[in-house]
Design a protein around this motif. Structure first.
Motif, mmCIF file in Angstrom:
data_model
loop_
_atom_site.group_PDB
_atom_site.id
_atom_site.type_symbol
_atom_site.label_atom_id
_atom_site.label_comp_id
_atom_site.label_asym_id
_atom_site.label_seq_id
_atom_site.Cartn_x
_atom_site.Cartn_y
_atom_site.Cartn_z
ATOM 1 N N PHE A 108 -13.807 11.039 -0.385
ATOM 2 C CA PHE A 108 -13.950 10.185 -1.561
ATOM 3 C C PHE A 108 -12.760 9.231 -1.551
ATOM 4 O O PHE A 108 -11.614 9.654 -1.684
ATOM 5 N N ALA A 109 -13.026 7.945 -1.376
ATOM 6 C CA ALA A 109 -11.952 6.957 -1.231
ATOM 7 C C ALA A 109 -11.905 6.044 -2.449
ATOM 8 O O ALA A 109 -12.935 5.524 -2.889
ATOM 9 N N GLU A 110 -10.710 5.865 -2.988
ATOM 10 C CA GLU A 110 -10.541 4.943 -4.100
ATOM 11 C C GLU A 110 -9.479 3.909 -3.750
ATOM 12 O O GLU A 110 -8.667 4.103 -2.844
ATOM 13 N N THR A 111 -9.495 2.803 -4.471
ATOM 14 C CA THR A 111 -8.511 1.746 -4.221
ATOM 15 C C THR A 111 -7.125 2.206 -4.678
ATOM 16 O O THR A 111 -6.983 2.925 -5.664
ATOM 17 N N SER A 112 -6.122 1.771 -3.944
ATOM 18 C CA SER A 112 -4.743 2.137 -4.245
ATOM 19 C C SER A 112 -4.241 1.401 -5.485
ATOM 20 O O SER A 112 -4.700 0.302 -5.808
ATOM 21 N N LEU A 113 -3.277 2.012 -6.160
ATOM 22 C CA LEU A 113 -2.558 1.325 -7.233
ATOM 23 C C LEU A 113 -1.202 0.825 -6.746
ATOM 24 O O LEU A 113 -0.562 0.009 -7.417
ATOM 25 N N ARG A 114 -0.770 1.295 -5.587
ATOM 26 C CA ARG A 114 0.593 1.026 -5.127
ATOM 27 C C ARG A 114 0.870 -0.455 -4.922
ATOM 28 O O ARG A 114 1.966 -0.939 -5.206
ATOM 29 N N ASN A 115 -0.104 -1.210 -4.444
ATOM 30 C CA ASN A 115 0.118 -2.621 -4.153
ATOM 31 C C ASN A 115 -0.424 -3.552 -5.243
ATOM 32 O O ASN A 115 -0.585 -4.741 -5.027
ATOM 33 N N LYS A 116 -0.704 -3.000 -6.417
ATOM 34 C CA LYS A 116 -1.242 -3.817 -7.506
ATOM 35 C C LYS A 116 -0.129 -4.250 -8.458
ATOM 36 O O LYS A 116 0.895 -3.588 -8.593
ATOM 37 N N SER A 117 -0.380 -5.390 -9.146
ATOM 38 C CA SER A 117 0.637 -5.996 -9.998
ATOM 39 C C SER A 117 0.072 -6.301 -11.372
ATOM 40 O O SER A 117 -1.082 -6.717 -11.502
ATOM 41 N N ILE A 118 0.880 -6.112 -12.382
ATOM 42 C CA ILE A 118 0.488 -6.467 -13.752
ATOM 43 C C ILE A 118 0.329 -7.977 -13.893
ATOM 44 O O ILE A 118 -0.552 -8.466 -14.611
ATOM 45 N N VAL A 119 1.170 -8.749 -13.189
ATOM 46 C CA VAL A 119 1.235 -10.193 -13.413
ATOM 47 C C VAL A 119 0.248 -10.988 -12.574
ATOM 48 O O VAL A 119 0.181 -12.210 -12.702
ATOM 49 N N ASP A 120 -0.552 -10.339 -11.727
ATOM 50 C CA ASP A 120 -1.390 -11.098 -10.804
ATOM 51 C C ASP A 120 -2.721 -10.379 -10.580
ATOM 52 O O ASP A 120 -2.998 -9.870 -9.495
ATOM 53 N N SER A 121 -3.564 -10.340 -11.595
ATOM 54 C CA SER A 121 -4.823 -9.593 -11.528
ATOM 55 C C SER A 121 -5.782 -10.145 -10.473
ATOM 56 O O SER A 121 -6.515 -9.387 -9.831
ATOM 57 N N GLU A 122 -5.774 -11.469 -10.296
ATOM 58 C CA GLU A 122 -6.715 -12.071 -9.350
ATOM 59 C C GLU A 122 -6.438 -11.585 -7.923
ATOM 60 O O GLU A 122 -7.364 -11.286 -7.159
ATOM 61 N N ASN A 123 -5.149 -11.518 -7.562
ATOM 62 C CA ASN A 123 -4.827 -10.990 -6.241
ATOM 63 C C ASN A 123 -5.103 -9.490 -6.151
ATOM 64 O O ASN A 123 -5.435 -8.982 -5.079
ATOM 65 N N ASN A 124 -4.971 -8.773 -7.262
ATOM 66 C CA ASN A 124 -5.366 -7.362 -7.277
ATOM 67 C C ASN A 124 -6.825 -7.213 -6.871
ATOM 68 O O ASN A 124 -7.198 -6.290 -6.137
ATOM 69 N N LEU A 125 -7.661 -8.116 -7.378
ATOM 70 C CA LEU A 125 -9.096 -8.067 -7.094
ATOM 71 C C LEU A 125 -9.367 -8.290 -5.606
ATOM 72 O O LEU A 125 -10.193 -7.596 -5.002
ATOM 73 N N ILE A 126 -8.651 -9.238 -5.010
ATOM 74 C CA ILE A 126 -8.808 -9.493 -3.573
ATOM 75 C C ILE A 126 -8.366 -8.280 -2.776
ATOM 76 O O ILE A 126 -9.042 -7.845 -1.828
ATOM 77 N N ARG A 127 -7.228 -7.696 -3.143
ATOM 78 C CA ARG A 127 -6.702 -6.539 -2.417
ATOM 79 C C ARG A 127 -7.670 -5.360 -2.488
ATOM 80 O O ARG A 127 -7.932 -4.691 -1.489
ATOM 81 N N SER A 128 -8.201 -5.105 -3.690
ATOM 82 C CA SER A 128 -9.079 -3.945 -3.830
ATOM 83 C C SER A 128 -10.394 -4.143 -3.084
ATOM 84 O O SER A 128 -10.977 -3.184 -2.570
ATOM 85 N N THR A 129 -10.870 -5.385 -2.980
ATOM 86 C CA THR A 129 -12.082 -5.653 -2.200
ATOM 87 C C THR A 129 -11.864 -5.301 -0.735
ATOM 88 O O THR A 129 -12.714 -4.669 -0.090
ATOM 89 N N LEU A 130 -10.719 -5.705 -0.198
ATOM 90 C CA LEU A 130 -10.405 -5.378 1.197
ATOM 91 C C LEU A 130 -10.245 -3.876 1.392
ATOM 92 O O LEU A 130 -10.637 -3.320 2.422
ATOM 93 N N GLU A 131 -9.680 -3.198 0.396
ATOM 94 C CA GLU A 131 -9.499 -1.750 0.489
ATOM 95 C C GLU A 131 -10.845 -1.030 0.507
ATOM 96 O O GLU A 131 -11.050 -0.078 1.276
ATOM 97 N N LEU A 132 -11.773 -1.490 -0.331
ATOM 98 C CA LEU A 132 -13.113 -0.911 -0.330
ATOM 99 C C LEU A 132 -13.805 -1.137 1.012
ATOM 100 O O LEU A 132 -14.494 -0.246 1.521
ATOM 101 N N ALA A 133 -13.604 -2.323 1.590
ATOM 102 C CA ALA A 133 -14.182 -2.600 2.909
ATOM 103 C C ALA A 133 -13.606 -1.663 3.957
ATOM 104 O O ALA A 133 -14.336 -1.129 4.805
ATOM 105 N N SER A 134 -12.292 -1.432 3.922
ATOM 106 C CA SER A 134 -11.669 -0.499 4.860
ATOM 107 C C SER A 134 -12.296 0.883 4.748
ATOM 108 O O SER A 134 -12.587 1.538 5.760
ATOM 109 N N ALA A 135 -12.498 1.339 3.512
ATOM 110 C CA ALA A 135 -13.059 2.673 3.291
ATOM 111 C C ALA A 135 -14.481 2.776 3.821
ATOM 112 O O ALA A 135 -14.846 3.754 4.487
#
Length: 387
Positions: free
Chosen positions: A219-246
């Motif tokens: 069961f794979a979930e997106t990481s919180l380690r590389n996410k930022s409070i101040v930049d939600s849009e980039n969080n969305l890009i990062r989590s999309t790539l993480e889901l693709a990796s999984a």
């Protein structure tokens, strides 16, 4: 033309482009995982067989909401929902698990971790209660905690094996097909694909030690380690790539944490889930067992990660096992050393986090010593240093 001739031709072309005879110092990449990366690949020694997964199609998991009942097949449950049928449920709540009665196999899975890291114990009563449930999978080994705390990939997988062995020794080898491995997928795109694949290799090897030939449920979930409070849009890009990796790595279920860290909303939760829909139905990568099989680069780093993970597992066992290593503080110290080294790279800009340490570069507000504790496995986001 032979492979060697082709490789030499590539080398000569690169030398010409870079205007140097010694291309490897220029093209070499350093990393904190201790993995050797070649500038380019033309073969791999002993190619791996296709690595299977338990589920035929990767489950796309959403938090339960009534509006999603018609469209979503797999739900993460924190409260009881009695009216749903023909769905897959991942139970994320101890009290809820206690009250669910399943007479037949109805696609219920427990995501409850039975290890208590702070006291270096296994919750024996909880294990027995969960095993008594007629769930498809009863016990979760959670290494998402370790990823979010800054553990290296081989530390995460070595710990997964060590925790597995603790459970087998306490409850017997039959528990192996009752396990779920909950992993957090970080931003190192290809390494995280290799992590999922390497977990399959090392778990299968461990199962063979007991005369079995098991495949892990991941069961794979997106990481919180590389996410930022101040930049939600980039969080969305990062989590999309993480889901693709999984998915490409062959996870059995995927779940996206809300990309809005500070102010999660229903809309943000919906968007977070729909990332999975786009990947699954536009790219169709959720139906493959091992989509990256045959990639020389991924094959090579998969084997390196598997070897390092197995060696770390052996080191933990030689120190008395996971619980004893926790009690002595050895595991916490090793994760602390890895995590703080990683945080130094963030501070120095060696790991680039757009919108945090570059474009724009924010001011450092918290020191590494304020963020980390060598005696505790503690989730820390990289961006907390700047927030």
């Amino acid at each position: 033309m032979s492979n060697n001739d082709t490789f030499s031709d590539w080398e000569n072309l690169v030398k010409k482009q870079l205007k140097t005879e010694d291309i490897y110092p220029i093209l070499s990449q350093s990393n904190l995982e201790g993995i050797t990366i070649k500038p380019f690949y033309n073969k791999v020694s002993q190619p791996l067989n296709n690595l299977p997964k338990v589920e035929d199609s990767t489950h796309l998991v959403a938090n339960f909401h009534e509006s999603l009942e018609d469209d979503v097949f797999a739900f993460l449950l924190n409260e009881n929902v009695e009216s749903l049928t023909d769905k897959v449920f991942f139970i994320n709540n101890k009290k809820l698990a206690e009250h669910i009665l399943v007479e037949d196999h109805c696609n219920y899975y427990s995501l409850i971790d039975v290890f208590e890291e702070s006291s270096a114990t296994i919750n024996d009563q909880l294990v027995k209660e969960l095993l008594a449930k007629n769930f498809d999978r009863n016990i979760t080994i959670d290494i998402s905690l370790h990823q979010n705390s800054g553990a290296s990939i081989h530390q995460q997988l070595g710990i997964a094996l060590a925790k597995t062995k603790e459970l087998v020794e306490a409850y017997g080898e039959s528990i192996l097909n009752k396990l779920i491995f909950k992993v957090a997928i970080g931003g190192n795109y290809f390494f995280e694909m290799a992590k999922v694949r390497a977990l399959k290799l090392v778990f299968n090897q461990l199962s063979k030690e007991y005369g079995l030939d098991q495949v892990p449920y991941i069961f794979a979930e997106t990481s919180l380690r590389n996410k930022s409070i101040v930049d939600s849009e980039n969080n969305l890009i990062r989590s999309t790539l993480e889901l693709a990796s999984a998915m490409i790595g062959g996870a059995d279920a995927v779940y996206s944490n809300n990309y809005q860290i500070s102010k999660p909303s229903d809309l943000a939760e919906e968007i977070s889930f729909k990332q999975q829909i786009v990947l699954a139905y536009e790219s169709i990568i959720n139906v493959f067992d091992d989509a990256s099989n045959g990639s020389f680069y991924i094959e090579d780093i998969t084997k390196q990660i598997a070897e390092k993970s197995w060696q770390y597992f052996i080191e933990i066992e030689e120190a008395g096992g996971y619980l004893q290593s926790l009690e002595s503080g050895k595991i916490q110290l090793q994760i602390y050393q890895q995590a703080t080294a990683e945080q130094c790279w963030i501070e120095e800009g060696k790991i680039k986090l757009i919108g945090v340490n570059m474009y724009p570069k924010l001011e450092v507000k918290k020191s590494i010593s304020e963020l980390y504790n060598q005696n505790e496995i503690k989730p820390v986001r990289w961006a907390e240093m700047f927030e």
